[in-house]
Design an enzyme around this catalytic site. Structure first.
Site, short mmCIF file in Angstrom:
data_model
loop_
_atom_site.label_atom_id
_atom_site.label_comp_id
_atom_site.label_asym_id
_atom_site.label_seq_id
_atom_site.Cartn_x
_atom_site.Cartn_y
_atom_site.Cartn_z
N TYR A 39 -15.36 -7.66 -6.61
CA TYR A 39 -16.77 -6.98 -7.24
C TYR A 39 -17.75 -7.51 -6.30
O TYR A 39 -17.47 -8.05 -5.24
CB TYR A 39 -16.96 -7.07 -8.62
CG TYR A 39 -17.88 -5.96 -9.20
CD1 TYR A 39 -17.59 -4.48 -8.92
CD2 TYR A 39 -18.99 -6.32 -9.99
CE1 TYR A 39 -18.33 -3.59 -9.33
CE2 TYR A 39 -20.04 -5.43 -10.03
CZ TYR A 39 -19.46 -3.71 -9.83
OH TYR A 39 -20.30 -2.97 -10.37
N LYS A 94 3.18 13.45 -18.51
CA LYS A 94 3.27 13.83 -16.93
C LYS A 94 2.78 12.66 -16.09
O LYS A 94 3.70 12.31 -15.29
CB LYS A 94 2.27 14.96 -16.72
CG LYS A 94 2.66 15.96 -15.61
CD LYS A 94 3.41 16.93 -16.23
CE LYS A 94 4.03 18.18 -15.07
NZ LYS A 94 4.61 19.17 -15.45
#
Ligand code: NAD
Length: 418
Positions: A39, A94
């Protein structure tokens, strides 16, 4: 089959695991230094690099391996329009299958709209960070327009699993079923029961595969589609995809459902429980092939179809032989599309995947109760991925122009088969 209550177990699992997927870091954080790299301040350099050259996003972020799954929940499984929120368990499933069988990060994004323009705009706007777009459980004819527009307007691959995924898995089954029955798929007489998302897409893919559309009769809840039917003008204005299929098909202008079965070789049904009668099968050509794929209950049970003389019967269910299952296709198809960094996938990509699935299954051994491989056969996935990647390279859609073996090994490694 064991008598298992899968619904009850699914509720218990969902309570226990609280969803089926999560986000995990790709690296281990050991110190403040690592935080400053992943970061701020470090990350700003990565953003600057992408800002200077957006192609860097493929190398510097998760984009290379990430697909967004978009639905509005208007036609979920056989449950109908249950909305985006209730579709989430299906989309999570899925996504799990994508990771498990294809090594792909697939992010479920159900959205709340039934407006075509709004749906297309949302997808276009979020696709900027995606490696590909997977459309799922969207009602027809809405789904035809959405797919067509997004394929034309986006420069990442777009796939609608209920159209092309279903069609590819079915085509693979048909290739092997016709081989076993000594029939030629390209000249066979075919009746398609149901003219919705699955069968309209399959009709187009069969035509591209080389099937003569005049030998195909398409039917819906009112019977066969033919030019002088009294709802043709309405069909033309509200569903041009169905209208165009009607125009190309039914060369003998058959108007009655039982008549359409006379001397037919193959029935492909994606419609509703009970839509096929035993008597109709009795008038078919020898060695009839019946694909009865309505979920959860087929148009005719395999027991009844066999009793009426069917040679091969397939359904969408795992508790009967010959399950037609989209999961045999989509995880590997996107593996191949992502690894070749394909800008597009289309009906011909679906055909390449289907041919490879049929070929692989035949190599493993097929018979009338096992026309295609099962989902557990993990070796299948790198085979389909590499066939799809090779197709993308050959047809000029791929940015990574390697050979089939390269893509096969890469897929094996990412799926975790090495
Ligand atoms: P859809 O709603 O888009 O289309 C359904 C079509 O069936 C319509 O044209 C409708 O008029 C027709 N129909 C309804 N009752 C009929 C009858 N009695 N006789 C003839 N036609 C009839 O749905 P879809 O997405 O095309 O899916 C259809 C069915 O197939 C659903 O049950 C779905 O769950 C199933 N399906 C299974 C698989 C699979 O197992 N691999 C994949 C996709 C869809």
């Amino acid at each position: 089959m064991e008598d298992i209550d899968y619904g009850k177990l699914a509720i218990e699992y969902s309570k226990k695991y609280k969803g089926k997927i999560q986000i995990k870091p790709t690296l281990k954080i050991n110190s403040m230094k690592d935080f400053s790299i992943v970061y701020t301040p470090g990350v700003a350099e990565v953003s600057k690099a992408i800002n200077l050259d957006e192609r860097m996003s493929w190398d510097l972020t998760w984009r290379w391996n990430t697909v967004f799954i978009l639905t509005n929940g208007t036609r979920v499984l056989g449950l109908g329009d249950i909305g985006p929120l209730a579709s989430l368990p299906v989309m999570e499933g899925k996504s799990l299958i994508y990771k498990e069988l294809g090594g792909v990060n697939a992010v479920p994004i159900p959205i709340q709209t039934k407006n075509v323009d709004e749906f297309v705009n949302v997808v276009k706007n979020i696709a900027v960070t995606a490696g590909g777009i997977h459309l799922e459980d969207i009602e027809s004819p809405f789904c035809f327009e959405v797919l067509e527009r997004l394929q034309n307007e986006l420069s990442v691959p777009v796939w609608h699993d209920d159209q092309q995924g279903t069609a590819a898995a079915t085509l693979a089954g048909l290739i092997n079923a016709t081989k076993l029955a000594d029939k030629d798929l390209k000249t066979a007489k075919i009746v398609m029961i149901g003219a919705g998302a699955a069968n309209i897409s399959l009709f187009n893919i069969l035509e591209k595969f080389g099937v003569n559309p005049k030998n195909v009769i398409l039917g819906d809840s009112k019977g066969p589609l033919y030019e002088s039917r009294d709802d043709v003008e309405v069909m033309k204005s509200i569903n041009r995809w169905k209208y165009e299929a009607m125009k190309k098909s039914n060369g003998d202008d058959i108007k009655e459902i039982k008549k359409s079965f006379e001397n037919a070789d193959i029935i492909i049904a994606f419609s509703r429980e009970g839509a096929i009668k035993e008597d109709w099968i009795k008038v078919m050509n020898k060695k009839p092939i019946i694909f009865a794929n309505a979920n959860p209950n087929p148009e005719i049970t395999p027991e009844k179809a066999k009793k009426a003389g069917a040679y091969i019967v397939s359904t969408g269910r795992s508790d009967y032989p010959n399950q037609i299952n989209n999961s045999l296709i989509f995880p590997a198809l996107f593996r191949g599309a992502l690894d070749s960094r394909a800008k597009r996938i289309d009906d011909f990509t679906a055909i390449s995947a289907a041919i490879e699935l049929a070929k692989y299954s035949a190599e493993k051994g097929i018979d009338t109760e096992h026309i295609i491989a099962s989902m557990e056969d993990k070796e299948l996935y790198p085979r389909i991925a590499s066939a799809v990647a090779e197709d993308s390279v050959k047809r000029g859609f791929a940015e990574i122009k390697e050979g089939k073996e390269y893509f096969y090994n890469k897929a094996k490694e990412i799926i975790g088969l090495n």
